[in-house]
Scaffold this active site. Structure first.
Site, PDB file in Angstrom:
ATOM      1  CG  ASP A  67      -3.912   0.187  -7.881  1.00 51.01           C
ATOM      2  OD1 ASP A  67      -4.268   1.326  -8.229  1.00 51.01           O
ATOM      3  OD2 ASP A  67      -3.144  -0.011  -6.935  1.00 51.01           O
ATOM      4  CG  ASN A 132       2.344  -3.701   2.639  1.00 49.76           C
ATOM      5  OD1 ASN A 132       2.485  -2.939   1.687  1.00 49.76           O
ATOM      6  ND2 ASN A 132       1.334  -4.558   2.723  1.00 49.76           N
ATOM      7  CG  HIS A 134       1.091  -2.086  -1.376  1.00 49.74           C
ATOM      8  ND1 HIS A 134       0.301  -2.152  -0.250  1.00 49.74           N
ATOM      9  CD2 HIS A 134       0.760  -0.930  -1.988  1.00 49.74           C
ATOM     10  CE1 HIS A 134      -0.478  -1.087  -0.203  1.00 49.74           C
ATOM     11  NE2 HIS A 134      -0.215  -0.322  -1.240  1.00 49.74           N
ATOM     12  CD  GLU A 139      -1.176  -5.758  -0.006  1.00 47.04           C
ATOM     13  OE1 GLU A 139      -0.100  -5.194   0.292  1.00 47.04           O
ATOM     14  OE2 GLU A 139      -2.273  -5.400   0.459  1.00 47.04           O
TER      15      GLU A 139
END
Ligand code: GLP
Length: 239
Positions: A67, A132, A134, A139
């Protein structure tokens, strides 16, 4: 999933390196999927040390990163392009033309990145995990069928990453380009590393909950060759 629990960050990094080295030893033109974040830095340091001390060569290796932020220049000190050069590429003998990171903000750029990976096929994909759940910048809520795409970053992710941007969330980009979960699942082998208590809930959901878009990393339960390396803190909530 094969789960390995080690005492601390250094041992996690060393074990991750062993897994990586097996792939490199078996195939000198291996294709590596790489990740940023603080977690893989120890792995990269072991790769650099091994290159310098044992001469392991990366001349035929290709890399594809997960990413990149949208809206900051590649030469920005906090771009993932800069991170990878500083923490790995500048210290090994990889050829710049074999280094790939996604970049841009358009569907055409996403599709071109996806296509470039299909042409080679990733031998090992390194992953960290967000607090979280990811992976890459996928996400919670991201369909498992997504390939490389543009995402809006969640508040928690921007807060977690503010430490790299003068502790100022307003300086953290709002969007990123990321391999999708379907892209990650195409890798032949996945190596996920997580350390610290901040990751314990996400690790538990990834391993023990039913696979669900609420925890993107839980998609990995359906991959046939995943090695998860944890320290005790990250593993502390597992049954
Ligand atoms: C970022 C990256 C992820 C990384 C995660 C965890 O959001 N896009 O690829 O896994 O952060 O980072 P860290 O290892 O610093 O906790």
């Amino acid at each position: 999933m094969k789960i390995i629990i080690k005492d601390n960050y250094d041992e996690v990094s060393l074990e991750a390196f062993r897994v990586m080295k097996e792939v490199l030893d078996a195939k000198k033109d291996a294709v590596l999927g790489l990740a940023t974040g603080s977690t893989p830095i120890g792995l990269y340091q072991n790769m650099i040390k091994d290159h310098k001390e044992n001469g392991t060569s990366y001349k035929d290796v290709k890399t594809f990163n997960l990413d990149e932020y949208v809206g900051i220049d590649r030469n920005h000190p906090e771009s993932y392009y800069t991170f990878m050069h500083k923490n790995l590429f500048n210290e090994i003998d990889i050829l710049e033309e074999n280094v790939h990171l996604p970049y841009g903000n358009s569907k055409a750029e996403c599709d071109a990145y996806e296509k470039s990976m299909e042409d080679v096929s990733v031998d090992i994909q390194v992953l960290g995990i967000g607090g979280n759940g990811h992976i890459g910048f996928n996400e919670p809520g991201t369909p498992f069928t997504e390939t490389t795409h543009i995402v809006e970053l969640q508040e928690r992710t921007r807060k977690d990453n503010a430490r790299f941007f003068n502790d100022n969330i307003d300086e953290v980009p709002t969007h990123a380009i990321t391999m999708g979960i379907a892209t990650i699942m195409k890798a032949k082998k996945v190596l996920l590393i997580a350390t610290g208590e901040n990751k314990a809930d996400a690790v538990k959901a990834m391993i023990e909950d039913e696979p669900s878009v609420n925890c993107p990393a839980s998609a990995l339960q359906n991959h046939k060759d995943v090695v998860v390396i944890l320290d005790k803190a990250a593993a502390s909530k597992l049954k």
